[in-house]
Design a protein around this motif. Structure first.
Motif, PDB file in Angstrom:
ATOM      1  N   TYR A  59      31.990  47.434  45.778  1.00 58.58           N
ATOM      2  CA  TYR A  59      32.378  48.151  44.564  1.00 58.58           C
ATOM      3  C   TYR A  59      31.459  49.336  44.319  1.00 58.58           C
ATOM      4  O   TYR A  59      30.244  49.263  44.530  1.00 58.58           O
ATOM      5  CB  TYR A  59      32.318  47.231  43.348  1.00 58.58           C
ATOM      6  N   ALA A  60      32.050  50.420  43.843  1.00 63.12           N
ATOM      7  CA  ALA A  60      31.253  51.558  43.407  1.00 63.12           C
ATOM      8  C   ALA A  60      30.565  51.199  42.092  1.00 63.12           C
ATOM      9  O   ALA A  60      31.103  50.418  41.293  1.00 63.12           O
ATOM     10  CB  ALA A  60      32.144  52.777  43.223  1.00 63.12           C
ATOM     11  N   ASP A  61      29.409  51.770  41.852  1.00 68.20           N
ATOM     12  CA  ASP A  61      28.672  51.475  40.626  1.00 68.20           C
ATOM     13  C   ASP A  61      29.491  51.814  39.387  1.00 68.20           C
ATOM     14  O   ASP A  61      29.358  51.162  38.352  1.00 68.20           O
ATOM     15  CB  ASP A  61      27.360  52.261  40.614  1.00 68.20           C
ATOM     16  N   SER A  62      30.334  52.823  39.506  1.00 65.01           N
ATOM     17  CA  SER A  62      31.111  53.280  38.352  1.00 65.01           C
ATOM     18  C   SER A  62      32.123  52.246  37.851  1.00 65.01           C
ATOM     19  O   SER A  62      32.561  52.323  36.704  1.00 65.01           O
ATOM     20  CB  SER A  62      31.827  54.586  38.685  1.00 65.01           C
ATOM     21  N   VAL A  63      32.490  51.303  38.705  1.00 61.61           N
ATOM     22  CA  VAL A  63      33.490  50.306  38.302  1.00 61.61           C
ATOM     23  C   VAL A  63      32.971  48.885  38.408  1.00 61.61           C
ATOM     24  O   VAL A  63      33.688  47.940  38.068  1.00 61.61           O
ATOM     25  CB  VAL A  63      34.789  50.436  39.132  1.00 61.61           C
ATOM     26  N   LYS A  64      31.744  48.710  38.858  1.00 58.66           N
ATOM     27  CA  LYS A  64      31.195  47.373  39.049  1.00 58.66           C
ATOM     28  C   LYS A  64      31.221  46.614  37.718  1.00 58.66           C
ATOM     29  O   LYS A  64      30.782  47.110  36.675  1.00 58.66           O
ATOM     30  CB  LYS A  64      29.768  47.475  39.592  1.00 58.66           C
ATOM     31  N   GLY A  65      31.779  45.405  37.776  1.00 57.06           N
ATOM     32  CA  GLY A  65      31.905  44.607  36.569  1.00 57.06           C
ATOM     33  C   GLY A  65      33.218  44.823  35.832  1.00 57.06           C
ATOM     34  O   GLY A  65      33.569  44.062  34.941  1.00 57.06           O
ATOM     35  N   ARG A  66      33.935  45.882  36.191  1.00 55.86           N
ATOM     36  CA  ARG A  66      35.213  46.177  35.547  1.00 55.86           C
ATOM     37  C   ARG A  66      36.387  46.119  36.521  1.00 55.86           C
ATOM     38  O   ARG A  66      37.543  46.163  36.090  1.00 55.86           O
ATOM     39  CB  ARG A  66      35.182  47.575  34.917  1.00 55.86           C
ATOM     40  N   ALA A  67      36.097  46.061  37.795  1.00 49.96           N
ATOM     41  CA  ALA A  67      37.156  46.091  38.809  1.00 49.96           C
ATOM     42  C   ALA A  67      37.082  44.841  39.675  1.00 49.96           C
ATOM     43  O   ALA A  67      36.001  44.305  39.930  1.00 49.96           O
ATOM     44  CB  ALA A  67      37.022  47.337  39.673  1.00 49.96           C
ATOM     45  N   ILE A  68      38.255  44.404  40.113  1.00 60.43           N
ATOM     46  CA  ILE A  68      38.346  43.288  41.053  1.00 60.43           C
ATOM     47  C   ILE A  68      39.342  43.671  42.136  1.00 60.43           C
ATOM     48  O   ILE A  68      40.498  43.979  41.839  1.00 60.43           O
ATOM     49  CB  ILE A  68      38.812  42.000  40.374  1.00 60.43           C
ATOM     50  N   ILE A  69      38.875  43.651  43.383  1.00 57.05           N
ATOM     51  CA  ILE A  69      39.766  43.909  44.507  1.00 57.05           C
ATOM     52  C   ILE A  69      40.090  42.564  45.159  1.00 57.05           C
ATOM     53  O   ILE A  69      39.211  41.716  45.317  1.00 57.05           O
ATOM     54  CB  ILE A  69      39.151  44.903  45.517  1.00 57.05           C
ATOM     55  N   SER A  70      41.345  42.372  45.496  1.00 56.09           N
ATOM     56  CA  SER A  70      41.773  41.119  46.106  1.00 56.09           C
ATOM     57  C   SER A  70      42.882  41.415  47.105  1.00 56.09           C
ATOM     58  O   SER A  70      43.414  42.530  47.151  1.00 56.09           O
ATOM     59  CB  SER A  70      42.251  40.135  45.042  1.00 56.09           C
ATOM     60  N   GLN A  71      43.220  40.393  47.880  1.00 59.08           N
ATOM     61  CA  GLN A  71      44.239  40.607  48.906  1.00 59.08           C
ATOM     62  C   GLN A  71      45.120  39.391  49.062  1.00 59.08           C
ATOM     63  O   GLN A  71      44.707  38.263  48.786  1.00 59.08           O
ATOM     64  CB  GLN A  71      43.571  40.932  50.245  1.00 59.08           C
ATOM     65  N   ASP A  72      46.333  39.647  49.501  1.00 59.43           N
ATOM     66  CA  ASP A  72      47.280  38.600  49.848  1.00 59.43           C
ATOM     67  C   ASP A  72      47.683  38.867  51.280  1.00 59.43           C
ATOM     68  O   ASP A  72      48.536  39.729  51.545  1.00 59.43           O
ATOM     69  CB  ASP A  72      48.483  38.643  48.912  1.00 59.43           C
ATOM     70  N   ASN A  73      47.073  38.160  52.202  1.00 59.42           N
ATOM     71  CA  ASN A  73      47.325  38.424  53.624  1.00 59.42           C
ATOM     72  C   ASN A  73      48.759  38.074  54.027  1.00 59.42           C
ATOM     73  O   ASN A  73      49.277  38.619  54.998  1.00 59.42           O
ATOM     74  CB  ASN A  73      46.333  37.660  54.486  1.00 59.42           C
ATOM     75  N   ALA A  74      49.388  37.194  53.291  1.00 57.36           N
ATOM     76  CA  ALA A  74      50.764  36.801  53.632  1.00 57.36           C
ATOM     77  C   ALA A  74      51.740  37.965  53.442  1.00 57.36           C
ATOM     78  O   ALA A  74      52.750  38.054  54.144  1.00 57.36           O
ATOM     79  CB  ALA A  74      51.191  35.612  52.783  1.00 57.36           C
ATOM     80  N   THR A  75      51.414  38.841  52.506  1.00 54.86           N
ATOM     81  CA  THR A  75      52.296  39.977  52.219  1.00 54.86           C
ATOM     82  C   THR A  75      51.641  41.314  52.562  1.00 54.86           C
ATOM     83  O   THR A  75      52.209  42.363  52.278  1.00 54.86           O
ATOM     84  CB  THR A  75      52.709  39.991  50.738  1.00 54.86           C
ATOM     85  N   ASN A  76      50.451  41.265  53.166  1.00 53.46           N
ATOM     86  CA  ASN A  76      49.726  42.491  53.526  1.00 53.46           C
ATOM     87  C   ASN A  76      49.545  43.409  52.329  1.00 53.46           C
ATOM     88  O   ASN A  76      49.729  44.632  52.414  1.00 53.46           O
ATOM     89  CB  ASN A  76      50.444  43.236  54.658  1.00 53.46           C
ATOM     90  N   THR A  77      49.197  42.807  51.223  1.00 50.01           N
ATOM     91  CA  THR A  77      49.050  43.549  49.976  1.00 50.01           C
ATOM     92  C   THR A  77      47.625  43.424  49.448  1.00 50.01           C
ATOM     93  O   THR A  77      47.047  42.341  49.474  1.00 50.01           O
ATOM     94  CB  THR A  77      50.038  43.050  48.914  1.00 50.01           C
ATOM     95  N   VAL A  78      47.094  44.532  49.005  1.00 48.42           N
ATOM     96  CA  VAL A  78      45.782  44.578  48.376  1.00 48.42           C
ATOM     97  C   VAL A  78      45.964  45.007  46.933  1.00 48.42           C
ATOM     98  O   VAL A  78      46.777  45.887  46.634  1.00 48.42           O
ATOM     99  CB  VAL A  78      44.850  45.555  49.105  1.00 48.42           C
ATOM    100  N   TYR A  79      45.215  44.383  46.061  1.00 52.26           N
ATOM    101  CA  TYR A  79      45.319  44.661  44.628  1.00 52.26           C
ATOM    102  C   TYR A  79      43.982  45.206  44.112  1.00 52.26           C
ATOM    103  O   TYR A  79      42.912  44.858  44.603  1.00 52.26           O
ATOM    104  CB  TYR A  79      45.665  43.394  43.855  1.00 52.26           C
TER     105      TYR A  79
END
Length: 120
Positions: A59-79
């Protein structure tokens, strides 16, 4: 590799938004998915990245604590979940795919068209 983003829009300060990026094509050599953002007249900046073969996130410092990146490998989708949004989060958000997990845009080979996020 094709990347298609969705989920952008207009949000009030303090609100939340979830961006999605679905990958297709020859994605098997991609080890990392990331989100970057850019404001006209400014350089593109990293927001978050995730190692597709595991759980490592960055995470970039500018969004740390406010952003969550996640993935669903079954659908090849990143959120990208963005919380407590601020006007300075307003930008075009781009999804990217690369081979080396990091926040360095030079390590990303494929880019989506972008989705606009406006916090106002």
């Amino acid at each position: 590799v094709q990347l298609v983003e969705s989920g952008g829009g207009l949000v009030q300060p303090g609100g939340s938004l979830r961006l999605s990026c679905t990958a297709s094509g020859w994605i098997y050599s991609m080890n990392c998915m990331g989100w970057f953002r850019q404001v006209p007249g400014k350089e593109r900046e990293a927001v978050a990245a995730i190692y597709t073969g595991g759980e490592d996130t960055y995470y970039a410092d500018s969004v740390k604590g406010r952003a969550i990146i996640s993935q669903d490998n079954a659908t090849n989708t990143v959120y990208l979940q963005l919380n407590t949004l601020k006007p300075e989060d307003t930008a075009t958000y781009y999804c990217a795919a690369g081979t080396l997990p990091s926040l360095n845009s030079a390590h990303f080979d494929y880019w989506g068209q972008g989705t606009q996020v406006t916090v106002s």
